[in-house]
Design a protein around this motif. Structure first.
Motif, PDB file in Angstrom:
ATOM      1  N   PHE A   1       0.827  -1.207   0.000  1.00 25.36           N
ATOM      2  CA  PHE A   1       0.000   0.000   0.000  1.00 25.36           C
ATOM      3  C   PHE A   1       0.865   1.262   0.000  1.00 25.36           C
ATOM      4  O   PHE A   1       0.592   2.218  -0.733  1.00 25.36           O
ATOM      5  N   GLN A   2       1.898   1.255   0.829  1.00 21.99           N
ATOM      6  CA  GLN A   2       2.764   2.425   0.908  1.00 21.99           C
ATOM      7  C   GLN A   2       3.469   2.683  -0.426  1.00 21.99           C
ATOM      8  O   GLN A   2       3.526   3.819  -0.908  1.00 21.99           O
ATOM      9  N   ASP A   3       3.998   1.624  -1.031  1.00 13.79           N
ATOM     10  CA  ASP A   3       4.668   1.791  -2.321  1.00 13.79           C
ATOM     11  C   ASP A   3       3.693   2.274  -3.386  1.00 13.79           C
ATOM     12  O   ASP A   3       4.040   3.108  -4.231  1.00 13.79           O
ATOM     13  N   ALA A   4       2.463   1.739  -3.352  1.00 14.31           N
ATOM     14  CA  ALA A   4       1.479   2.125  -4.361  1.00 14.31           C
ATOM     15  C   ALA A   4       1.112   3.597  -4.252  1.00 14.31           C
ATOM     16  O   ALA A   4       0.978   4.297  -5.257  1.00 14.31           O
ATOM     17  N   LYS A   5       0.972   4.083  -3.020  1.00 12.79           N
ATOM     18  CA  LYS A   5       0.547   5.469  -2.823  1.00 12.79           C
ATOM     19  C   LYS A   5       1.703   6.449  -2.963  1.00 12.79           C
ATOM     20  O   LYS A   5       1.575   7.482  -3.638  1.00 12.79           O
TER      21      LYS A   5
END
Length: 355
Positions: A295-299
């Motif tokens: 999630f962090q990488d995606a955002k």
């Protein structure tokens, strides 16, 4: 996506908008096809499939964004905003270890559902239709994976919010590992039938919540284990029933301490896989963090959820830098005595935008 497909500059992006707006397509079918590819490439034949489930809020702006409401953002930094306006998606991802990077678990999202809270009653609709909860949506997606791979064991892992009755495994080949709530009460397995008239007991004596179980255990019941890639831990493994959630299905409770701890506990885990070792239960739950990293990488890196971004994302900047470094390397190799003026890089529109 248009750039990743290498269509930018070749076809106008309006074709992509037309596909997503008018064409009939199924995100589930696409996700399952991606899952087929990932399982073939990264999972040993016949090995269990490890799935991580979680929900995440993607910030959006505008009153006409479908499904966007105010959500509590549990990932907000200290001092940041606790509530965020946007869409909340429940995601199921395949957890794998890739080649030389085997020590780290990677979560590759494959299926998702938009979660919408049940609307408040209005004068026109005094009893609005109830919408599925996040665990119910996650259970639906896990069921689709189980149908796709009927002969494989499915090991699901999620945080404490998914330790509920809705996530109870639908079959023996599906297991759930999650964090045990501090107020959860565990009972011993149901005793054998006594032969007396009346309804037989469905659960044994009360063992207590995690704190009570840890306090009542003797020093000899705590065992040292070595978790692969994570060091040593002191654990107390108890088999019993979490009857209020999983009913008569047997569960395994693993209470974890650090080697230096003398009392209390650090974390309590529960798994419906009664055959797994304590180290395996800990390892499965530790791999749950991979979906948070996804999630962090995606955002933060890729810019997922920023459909109307006006400035270059971090991914645009990194991609531009990579292209320019590769171009400079090739030009340096082919220099052969050229002057600095000839090999000097000219700033491209992408470099100007990234700057």
């Amino acid at each position: 996506m248009w750039q990743a497909a290498r269509l930018a500059g070749r076809l106008h992006h309006s074709r992509g908008h037309d596909f997503f707006a008018r064409a009939a397509w199924s995100p589930d079918r696409l996700g399952l096809l991606v899952l087929d590819f990932l399982v073939e490439r990264f999972v040993d034949p016949g090995a269990p499939l490890a799935l991580a489930v979680d929900g995440s809020v993607f910030a959006r702006a505008g009153r006409r964004v479908y499904g966007a409401v105010w959500h509590h953002d549990s990932s907000a930094a200290p001092g940041g905003r606790d509530f965020k306006f946007g869409d909340c998606f429940v995601v199921v991802g395949l957890v794998v270890r890739i080649g030389a990077l085997g020590e780290r678990a990677w979560c590759l999202p494959v299926l998702f559902r938009l979660w919408r809270p049940t609307a408040k009653p209005t004068k026109q609709d005094a009893q609005p239709k109830r919408r599925p909860s996040q665990p119910e949506l996650a259970a639906l997606l896990v069921g689709k994976v189980a149908e796709r791979f009927p002969g494989r064991q499915i090991d699901v892992v999620g945080d404490a919010a998914f330790g509920c009755r809705a996530m109870a495994p639908a079959s023996e080949r599906t297991t759930l590992t999650t964090r045990l709530r501090s107020n959860a009460v565990v009972h011993a397995p149901a005793p054998a039938r006594s032969g007396r008239p009346g309804r037989p007991r469905v659960r044994g004596q009360r063992l207590g919540n995690p704190s009570e179980i840890a306090a009542a255990a003797s020093a000899s019941e705590w065992q040292g284990v070595e978790v692969a890639g994570r060091g040593a831990a002191i654990v107390l493994a108890v088999r019993g029933l979490w009857y209020s959630v999983f009913g008569p299905a047997a569960v395994q409770v693993v209470i974890v301490r650090e080697p230096a701890d003398q009392d209390g506990y650090r974390i309590a885990l529960v798994s419906t896989d009664a055959h797994a070792t304590a180290a395996e239960v800990i390892d499965r739950y530790a791999d749950r963090w991979s979906i948070e990293v996804a999630f962090q990488d995606a955002k933060q890196t890729v810019g997922v959820g920023e459909a109307q971004k006006r400035h270059p994302s971090m991914l645009d900047i990194v991609a531009t830098l990579r292209r320019e470094l590769i171009r400079a390397e090739f030009q340096a190799q082919a220099g052969c005595g050229r002057s600095p003026q000839q090999i000097k890089l000219r700033p491209t529109p992408r470099m100007k935008a990234a700057a």
